[in-house]
Design a protein around this motif. Structure first.
Motif, mmCIF file in Angstrom:
data_model
loop_
_atom_site.group_PDB
_atom_site.id
_atom_site.type_symbol
_atom_site.label_atom_id
_atom_site.label_comp_id
_atom_site.label_asym_id
_atom_site.label_seq_id
_atom_site.Cartn_x
_atom_site.Cartn_y
_atom_site.Cartn_z
ATOM 1 N N LEU A 1 -3.134 -5.865 -7.403
ATOM 2 C CA LEU A 1 -4.485 -5.815 -7.953
ATOM 3 C C LEU A 1 -4.502 -6.087 -9.452
ATOM 4 C CD1 LEU A 1 -5.832 -2.660 -6.064
ATOM 5 C CD2 LEU A 1 -6.220 -5.065 -5.501
ATOM 6 N N ASP B 1 0.834 -1.209 0.000
ATOM 7 C CA ASP B 1 0.000 0.000 0.000
ATOM 8 C C ASP B 1 0.870 1.260 0.000
ATOM 9 O OD1 ASP B 1 -2.251 -1.557 0.006
ATOM 10 O OD2 ASP B 1 -2.562 -1.431 2.172
ATOM 11 N N PRO C 1 -5.315 -16.613 -0.466
ATOM 12 C CA PRO C 1 -6.080 -15.363 -0.471
ATOM 13 C C PRO C 1 -6.855 -15.206 0.832
ATOM 14 C CG PRO C 1 -6.293 -16.497 -2.557
ATOM 15 C CD PRO C 1 -5.571 -17.443 -1.645
ATOM 16 N N THR D 1 -5.274 -11.667 -11.387
ATOM 17 C CA THR D 1 -4.167 -11.931 -10.470
ATOM 18 C C THR D 1 -3.926 -13.417 -10.247
ATOM 19 O OG1 THR D 1 -5.645 -11.820 -8.536
ATOM 20 C CG2 THR D 1 -4.565 -9.773 -9.231
ATOM 21 N N HIS E 1 -0.210 -9.865 -3.595
ATOM 22 C CA HIS E 1 -0.773 -8.640 -3.012
ATOM 23 C C HIS E 1 -1.135 -7.583 -4.047
ATOM 24 C CE1 HIS E 1 0.118 -9.941 1.081
ATOM 25 N NE2 HIS E 1 1.306 -10.312 0.649
ATOM 26 N N ARG F 1 -8.395 -12.271 -8.648
ATOM 27 C CA ARG F 1 -9.151 -11.941 -9.851
ATOM 28 C C ARG F 1 -8.808 -12.984 -10.909
ATOM 29 N NH1 ARG F 1 -8.521 -5.342 -10.495
ATOM 30 N NH2 ARG F 1 -9.469 -4.779 -8.480
ATOM 31 N N ALA G 1 -3.624 -9.737 4.637
ATOM 32 C CA ALA G 1 -4.255 -8.610 3.947
ATOM 33 C C ALA G 1 -4.221 -8.760 2.432
ATOM 34 C CB ALA G 1 -3.602 -7.297 4.353
ATOM 35 N N MET G 2 -4.228 -10.007 1.951
ATOM 36 C CA MET G 2 -4.237 -10.208 0.508
ATOM 37 C C MET G 2 -5.601 -9.887 -0.077
ATOM 38 S SD MET G 2 -2.071 -13.704 -0.121
ATOM 39 C CE MET G 2 -2.704 -13.747 -1.803
ATOM 40 N N PRO G 3 -5.641 -9.185 -1.208
ATOM 41 C CA PRO G 3 -6.933 -8.941 -1.859
ATOM 42 C C PRO G 3 -7.462 -10.230 -2.456
ATOM 43 C CG PRO G 3 -5.142 -8.175 -3.242
ATOM 44 C CD PRO G 3 -4.519 -8.586 -1.936
ATOM 45 N N PRO G 4 -8.777 -10.338 -2.644
ATOM 46 C CA PRO G 4 -9.329 -11.548 -3.267
ATOM 47 C C PRO G 4 -8.798 -11.709 -4.682
ATOM 48 C CG PRO G 4 -10.995 -9.821 -3.134
ATOM 49 C CD PRO G 4 -9.814 -9.354 -2.326
#
Length: 270
Positions: free
Chosen positions: A221, A40, A122, A106, A219, A131, A126-129
């Protein structure tokens, strides 16, 4: 009477901004690669560096236009600002072109992901879901991302997989020797410092094998096409390695028969 020619302040600011933009990009990438900042914070730092570079280019162009009309000094400073700003913008232009070329995905796999779990699943850290692509999108974007089947036993096929993983310099995090299944989990770091995980799964028997592969960003997007390209390149290299092995050693997929012949007692003379 001496006429003083002033140096354009806009040209001075153009060089200053350009000189700052390049270090901002480099420092952000290095901090991310060495895990001194989170993803981030890296994104925030990268966006800041990109904005500074863009402003440097715009100010440089305005300074050049003003110098053309005013006759002030500062051409070198304005051109330096334009050069530095353009160099700092090049990574953003490159990845922007990839973002337009490839869909925001991803996680790419040749088979069901449940059979090829990641070490970093996932939802953790704090891994994003993930894609993912539909079957139709996969066929359009990465037509060679398909399960491979070979007339070669699971053990020699897994050995080739291990060799290719080592040749690519991937960081092996888990290795399951082949019984009915052999699997390698390895991690890759991309140039900007994103981590991606590869899973290669080999199934089969003594005379045939099947290879599936998964590549996922941990991590990010958007993978900018790296996961699909990685699978296609790895499987193409594996195709070539298996072909070479079978060409140079036609009996490589018949270990049981070879062993039985070697262990058979020699006939006794009458």
């Amino acid at each position: 009477m001496r006429i003083l020619i002033r140096t354009s302040r806009m040209a001075i600011w153009a060089r200053r901004l350009g000189s700052v933009a390049i270090p901002l990009v480099i420092i952000a990438v290095l901090l991310h690669r060495f895990r001194l900042i989170t993803s981030d914070l890296f994104m925030a730092a990268a966006i800041t560096a990109g904005l500074v570079a863009l402003v440097a280019v715009l100010v440089s162009l305005l300074a050049l236009a003003r110098l053309w009309w005013s006759g002030d000094q500062g051409w070198g400073k304005a051109l330096a600002g334009l050069l530095f700003g353009t160099i700092a913008l090049m990574p953003f232009l490159y990845f922007g072109s990839l973002a337009m070329r490839y869909p925001a995905v991803t996680d790419i796999a040749t088979a069901a992901r449940d059979a090829m779990p990641l070490m970093f699943e996932p939802g953790t850290a704090a891994m994003p879901p993930p894609r993912m692509l539909s079957a139709v999108q996969m066929a359009e974007e990465f037509p060679n991302v398909e399960t491979r089947t070979y007339p070669l036993g699971i053990i020699p096929t897994f050995a080739l997989v291990q060799q290719l993983v080592a040749d690519n310099g991937w960081d092996v995090r888990r290795l399951s020797e082949p019984g009915e299944v052999g699997q390698v989990n390895a991690q890759i770091m991309t140039l900007p410092g994103w981590r991606e995980e590869v899973v290669v799964r080999v199934t089969g028997s003594a005379d045939q094998s099947a290879v599936d592969m998964r590549s996922a960003s941990l991590h990010a997007l958007h993978d900018f096409g790296s996961n699909g390209q990685r699978i296609e390149a790895f499987l193409a290299a594996l195709d070539e390695a298996v072909t070479t092995t079978l060409r140079d050693n036609p009996a490589a997929n018949q270990p049981a028969e070879a062993d039985s012949e070697a262990e058979a007692p020699a006939p006794q003379a009458q």
